[in-house]
Write an enzyme that holds these catalytic residues in place. Structure first.
Site, PDB file in Angstrom:
ATOM      1  N   ASP A 118       0.916  -1.134   0.359  1.00 53.89           N
ATOM      2  CA  ASP A 118      -0.127  -0.305  -0.023  1.00 53.89           C
ATOM      3  C   ASP A 118       1.180   1.503  -0.027  1.00 53.89           C
ATOM      4  O   ASP A 118       1.825   1.506   1.238  1.00 53.89           O
ATOM      5  CB  ASP A 118      -1.014  -0.138   1.266  1.00 53.89           C
ATOM      6  N   HIS A 119       0.939   1.738  -1.607  1.00 55.10           N
ATOM      7  CA  HIS A 119       1.730   2.999  -1.273  1.00 55.10           C
ATOM      8  C   HIS A 119       1.551   3.844  -0.229  1.00 55.10           C
ATOM      9  O   HIS A 119       2.927   4.739  -0.066  1.00 55.10           O
ATOM     10  CB  HIS A 119       2.274   3.176  -2.814  1.00 55.10           C
TER      11      HIS A 119
ATOM     12  N   HIS B 275      -5.874   2.336   1.585  1.00 55.84           N
ATOM     13  CA  HIS B 275      -5.394   3.553   1.469  1.00 55.84           C
ATOM     14  C   HIS B 275      -6.227   4.379   3.117  1.00 55.84           C
ATOM     15  O   HIS B 275      -5.716   4.623   3.806  1.00 55.84           O
ATOM     16  CB  HIS B 275      -5.222   4.364   1.134  1.00 55.84           C
TER      17      HIS B 275
END
Length: 494
Positions: free
Chosen positions: A181-182, A244
């Site tokens: 999950d950047h 996110h």
């Protein structure tokens, strides 16, 4: 959080190496790690693709991508000696034998100690297939570590996520699976933990006695661009909220871990996510808002509505905006709403957390019953990374009238030059076996359960789309969501 080691030999195999993610993020991040001496000479990178390319062809493409995204390319030629191309059909089991031969050869040549990192920068439909063939071919039978890195989406609902997880676990253990999950790689997101647990002025106040509400916003000016086909099957709920947004909520709501080891931090995040109140259909209707952008004007340019974008159905019911009120049923957060908001084609590009503190019990400083401004802690994640504290102080005039003042820390231009990309942080963590900022299966299971309840209710009713103009802050119902509780969205605050 483990102590980071810069001297880790590894064979990094990137499936989908000719794609946009690899060229825009992965190779520039790997080069920057090499440039900063966070990768040593004992590293080899195999780029996997279906095209007929020679090593020189592929290296030329990768080199151009790195030059486009990295300013200082002093050691680029030296880095390129570690990059190789391998033509491969991921759906053909037989082709994995030649990949095994190449991998073993590079392992010996670069003295990699059998350490293997497989990065699947591919469509999710290939995750399970590749994982199965990596095992059956013998690529995972190694004397060193083996790790699998996968991009979102991980399933399209809880049932499909469970099926995929079961398939991956045939070849890799849970601790060997790194779900990226950047957002969790962003420096200011990681700073949430530090702000909370390293500052005596915040942690004692971080509860329902002092905080009235917490707002998490992630807004974009862009539309779906060329991702209409993908976006139609996901929408803002699955593309943003399931991962996110809920990950940031977990960081804000979790209890202090007993240590900074990844297992302890992720255990507390899981507890926070499991404390999210289960949504009944009536609560979804009352506490969640979906929207879809109409045409409008952004930065002086007229932009089309979502239904006018490429590969989007003319009567699409896919939401490009979601706002919601979350309730966390535990001792710390009882009665404190967490508001989330995410959308495309909005007024500004912002990723921001606003913690609004309760008012003082009795307002001694007033002029004609003037209300004091709320005390706010604002964490700006993008575009202007920093933290600000909004307080009340006496005006510089006679009398007792107050005015809001702001104490700010903004990342300087020099700091930003040294800031690494989220992918660089995450790749370095993965090489070190630090899974703190990756999503554990238990976290994923909790977020899918939560999101599935919303989707199920929305499936029962046709929305009236489009319902917000491009360049706005979303549908009016999003504002009403907060005003019913006596609050407002804190827009354009720094």
């Amino acid at each position: 959080m483990n102590t980071k080691n810069k001297d880790i030999p590894c064979l990094i195999t990137i499936f989908g190496a000719t794609g946009d993610l690899s060229h825009r993020k992965l190779f520039p991040s790997l080069f920057h790690l090499y440039q900063q001496e966070n990768l040593n000479e004992q590293v080899a990178i195999i780029g996997i693709g279906r095209r007929e390319l020679t090593n020189d062809d592929f290296r030329s493409q990768v080199k151009s991508s790195i030059q486009e995204h990295v300013k200082d390319t002093k050691h680029l030629d030296k880095f390129m000696e570690h990059v190789f191309y391998h033509k491969h059909d991921v759906s053909d089991e037989a082709s994995y034998q030649s990949l095994l031969e190449v991998s073993n050869k590079l392992d010996t040549e670069f003295n990699l100690n059998g350490n293997r990192l497989f990065y699947l920068a591919m469509a999710p439909k290939f995750f399970g297939v590749i994982s199965d063939y990596l095992k059956s071919s013998g690529l995972t039978e190694t004397t060193g570590f083996k790790r699998l890195v996968i991009e979102k989406p991980f399933g399209s609902d809880l049932a499909s996520a469970e099926d995929l997880n079961e398939q991956l676990r045939r070849s890799f253990k849970e601790e060997e699976i790194y779900r990226i999950d950047h957002y969790l790689g962003k420096d200011m997101v990681q700073n949430i933990e530090v702000l909370r647990f390293a500052n005596a002025m915040f942690e004692p106040l971080w509860n329902n006695k002092y905080i009235s509400n917490i707002q998490v916003t992630s807004s974009e000016v862009l539309g779906v661009e060329d991702r209409g086909g993908y976006y139609e099957s996901s929408g803002a709920l699955k593309d943003m909220v399931q991962n996110h947004m809920l990950q940031m909520v977990a960081l804000l709501a979790m209890e202090a871990p007993i240590s900074l080891h990844s297992e302890d931090i992720r255990a507390e995040k899981v507890k926070a996510l499991k404390s999210l109140r289960k949504l009944e259909p009536e609560e979804v209707r009352q506490n969640f808002v979906r929207g879809q952008y109409d045409e409008g004007v952004i930065q002086g340019q007229k932009v089309p509505k979502y239904r006018g974008e490429d590969r989007v159905a003319e009567n699409s019911t896919t939401p490009t905006f979601v706002a919601g009120k979350l309730t966390i049923d535990n001792f710390r957060w009882a009665g404190v709403p967490f508001y989330i908001r995410t959308g495309k084609r909005m007024k500004s590009k912002t990723i921001q957390v606003v913690v609004e503190f309760k008012e003082v019990p009795m307002n001694l400083y007033y002029e004609t019953d003037k209300k004091l401004d709320s005390n706010l802690l604002v964490i700006n994640i993008q575009p202007n990374e920093g933290v600000s504290l909004h307080l009340n102080a006496k005006k510089n005039v006679q009398g007792i009238e107050t005015e809001p003042v702001q104490l700010s820390y903004a990342m300087s231009a020099q700091d930003k030059m040294n800031t690494v990309d989220a992918y660089e942080n995450l790749l370095f963590d993965c090489l070190n076996g630090d899974a703190t900022n990756f999503t554990h299966w238990e976290e994923l299971k909790s977020t899918w359960k939560f999101v599935d309840a919303i989707q199920e209710e929305w499936n029962q009713n046709e929305p009236e789309f489009p319902n917000y103009e491009s360049g706005s802050n979303g549908p009016l119902d999003s504002d009403l969501l907060l005003s019913r509780d006596g609050f407002k969205w804190w827009d354009d605050i720094h």
